[in-house]
Design a protein around this motif. Structure first.
Motif: not given
Lengths: 432, 301
Positions: A16-18, A20-21, A23-28, A30
């Protein structure tokens, strides 16, 4: 007790952490990827998830024949041809990520001239050459000198690179053959990876604002932002630490409480209550459209006073008592004892003040009306709204590049000073 | 130094003067800026909300409660109130629990915990404008990622931020990513839980889920409550991200209260009405805060 259920549980946590991490990094991610694309590719559906390198297209022209003996006219012909070819190709092929167009002239199997048009120079100089949606050769001829100036024409001994077949060769050849004004014959068309073109959007991002408005370059805007932030930090550190020290060490008992309450009560005031009168106050003070209108209202911040007071309270009382016995004035105690010990706390206050001020958008947008006073966020926002179609100077990937460049200071803070940020959150958040 | 001490002892009164001067030096700057840029504007807001504010002569016409009644009877005001409330709702449903869960999970990791915590925090380095712009791109109906994903899932295309129904969802969706400083608050709170409780639970043979439910969560309840109230009062002021992403549109479907205030003040130049609206928000915030304090004191009994 490492039994099986613990292990399963732990691996679920990791998974789950991986996720989510990522996901959090994705906009950056992109943001970075999109900023090196060209406008058409950025909006392509399905989107390109992995970055593709820009291409350098190499067009070899053959001047054997009539022009062969007259080198001067060959030079002229080459000037004209290379200008037309480079500009036309950039204009027509907007979605194959052209980074460079290089035209090379061959005569008698000797490579004589080469000319290169870079994407960034194309974007930056395009408004000078034409304004309509697509380019016609006659328009280039009309502004031939200006257009040629942008190319980097030189006589060379050009070494042939490995030629692999280029997928757009046929299409480009067909397109160029239909252009009557090109005198040289097209010998070959090749495509190479052009790493250097990756930064083109960033160079456009840095240079374009000054083209739109000579007083509002990217540099000036960055300067404004830096000035506001640095002044804000200096003021905040001075004002808050002095007030906090006074409440903590100089005033005793009830009045100390009352003073603290005086400051903290402002935390209950929603920002929106103060903004309209503040706007009018700034106007009456004559500070409208100056950077001070942004700096001053940001100084009163009870949160930092509270934080620093807590810090000063925690300093050992004996040190100050012995200082008092030695006859040191409060001011001396403050400067020689309290301040040097509080560098970590001050550093944290400085960091958070910086982040807040660097991210500030609406208030500067309200009070800074002239372009040369803008801060970076205003510049980025304005260009977002005007990033029109493919023909505009600042297209969407360039705006993203601007935003990314503007984020560099905060990125550095979040990359390097995480421990301190965490400490700041401990002091601030957990005290409730 | 001795001389100064002797002087101080003999001139008792002047030591009070000296102290007074010191206090003034330390406090006057802060008091000044607080009064000028916090207290005065606040009182001015309340004062001018009873007037029709004209730039040439602010106190030209006293209108009493008219600004307030206009606001409270205006359909648009209540629409803005509704929008703000819906945004808050989406924010809670989509994003309030995320940092809590992320922090709990992060705490359960052994190796790589610092690494993941680092990665969680890193994207906060992108400025607010940067991340809003990129989300605007993702939500773009033509060529944006959102439609790509929904098409892959067979759900078809949507208008996202250009759809009055979906726009509020889109505005708050990024909350589901979590991370950032919000995560750090919870993470630090969890780290602060004393180990004894965990050891005791080990001895009692609790499985991980029980451990989380009975120890981790109750111990950070106080932080969760604080964060909830902050989210509530903060959502009343939702403005910048909405302004940048949609400008309040389409139509009025994403205009929040604060956005409405700015429109009233800077577009319609009706500062009096704007100030009245901000006072209404202030009163609402106060009521919510008092309610929370009452609930807290009830709980401890």
């Amino acid at each position: 007790m490492r039994n099986k259920s613990e292990k399963i549980f732990r691996s679920i946590c990791y998974t789950l952490t991986i996720v989510w991490v990522l996901l959090v990094l994705f906009p950056t991610y992109w943001l970075i990827i999109s900023s090196v694309k060209d406008q058409v590719t950025a909006y392509k559906s399905p989107p390109e998830f992995l970055p593709s390198l820009p291409t350098e297209v190499l067009v070899k022209l053959n001047y054997d024949g009539d022009i062969q003996n007259n080198s001067k006219s060959m030079q002229e012909a080459f000037y004209k041809d290379s200008t037309i070819i480079t500009w036309l190709l950039f204009d027509k092929y907007k979605d194959i990520q052209l980074g460079r167009v290089k035209v090379v002239a061959v005569a008698n199997e000797n490579v004589e001239y080469s000319a290169v048009l870079k994407l960034r120079d194309f974007k930056l100089n395009r408004p000078k050459i034409w304004y309509s949606f697509s380019l016609k050769e006659e328009q280039i001829i009309g502004k031939l000198d200006d257009a040629t100036k942008v190319l980097n024409i030189k006589t060379v001994n050009y070494k042939d690179k490995e030629q692999s077949s280029y997928k757009y060769e046929y299409e480009i050849r067909k397109f160029l053959s239909s252009k009557a004004l090109i005198t040289g014959k097209i010998f070959s068309i090749a495509g190479y990876n052009s790493f250097a073109s990756l930064i083109d959007n960033y160079i456009v991002a840095l240079k374009a604002p000054s083209l739109l408005n000579s007083s509002a370059s990217y540099g000036k805007t960055a300067q404004n932002s830096i000035f506001v932030s640095v002044m804000g930090i200096l003021a905040q550190l001075t004002f808050s630490s002095m007030a906090a020290y006074c409440i903590s060490k100089v005033l005793k008992g009830k009045i100390s409480h009352v003073m603290l309450l005086f400051f903290i009560a402002t935390l209950m005031i929603p920002g929106v209550l103060a903004i309209l009168p503040l706007f009018l106050i700034m106007d009456r003070m004559g500070l409208m459209n100056t950077l001070w209108a942004v700096i001053l209202p940001a100084i009163p911040n009870a949160f930092y006073i509270y934080l620093l007071k807590g810090f000063f309270d925690a300093l050992p009382a004996e040190m100050f008592e012995s200082g008092v016995i030695d006859g040191a004035s409060d001011f001396k105690l403050y400067t020689s004892l309290a301040l040097p010990l509080s560098y970590p706390a001050l550093g944290i206050v400085a960091m958070f003040t910086f982040i807040t001020s660097w991210n500030d958008f609406y208030w500067p947008y309200l009070v800074l009306q002239s372009r040369e006073n803008w801060t970076l966020n205003i510049l980025v926002y304005t260009n977002t709204n005007t990033a029109a179609g493919v023909s505009s100077l600042i297209d969407y990937p360039v705006v993203l590049a601007m935003a990314l460049i503007a984020s560099i200071p905060t990125l550095i803070i979040f990359a390097v000073f995480q421990k301190q940020l965490q400490k700041g959150m401990i002091w601030g958040g957990l005290k409730g | 130094m001795r001389t100064i001490r002797n002087i101080r002892l003999s001139l008792g009164k002047s030591s009070i003067d000296k102290k007074l001067i010191t206090v003034l030096i330390f406090l006057v700057p802060s008091i000044t800026v607080f009064i000028m840029f916090k207290y005065i504007p606040m009182f001015q807001s309340i004062f001018y909300s009873f007037f029709k504010y004209k730039l040439s002569n602010p106190v030209e016409s006293f209108v009493g409660l008219k600004n307030y009644t206009n606001a409270l009877t205006s359909k648009i005001f209540w629409l803005q109130f509704y929008n703000t409330f819906v945004l808050f709702g989406f924010g809670i449903i989509l994003g309030f629990w995320v940092p809590i869960l992320q922090a709990v999970l992060l705490n359960e990791l052994r190796i790589g915990r610092n690494f993941f915590r680092y990665l969680y925090l890193l994207p906060s380095g992108i400025t607010a404008i940067g991340s809003i712009i990129i989300w605007k791109h993702i939500w773009n109906p033509s060529g944006g990622l959102a439609n790509y994903v929904t098409q892959l899932l067979g759900l078809g295309k949507f208008q996202w931020i250009y759809d009055p129904e979906l726009v509020k969802f889109c505005l708050r969706f990024p909350a589901i990513l979590g991370g950032g400083l919000g995560l750090i608050i919870y993470f630090v709170a969890i780290q602060n839980i004393s180990n004894e409780q965990f050891e005791a639970s080990f001895i009692d043979g609790a499985n991980p889920l029980q451990r989380i439910y009975f120890i981790t969560l109750p111990n950070i309840m106080y932080i969760i409550r604080i964060q909830f109230v902050l989210a509530l009062t903060g959502s009343l002021q939702a403005f910048e991200d909405v302004f940048i992403m949609t400008g309040g549109g389409p139509g009025y479907s994403s205009t929040t209260l604060v956005l409405g205030i700015y429109q009233k003040s800077f577009s319609e130049l009706n500062f009096g009405a704007g100030m009245a609206m901000s006072v209404i928000i202030f009163i609402t915030t106060m009521i919510l805060t008092i309610m929370r304090m009452k609930m807290d004191s009830k709980k401890s009994i």
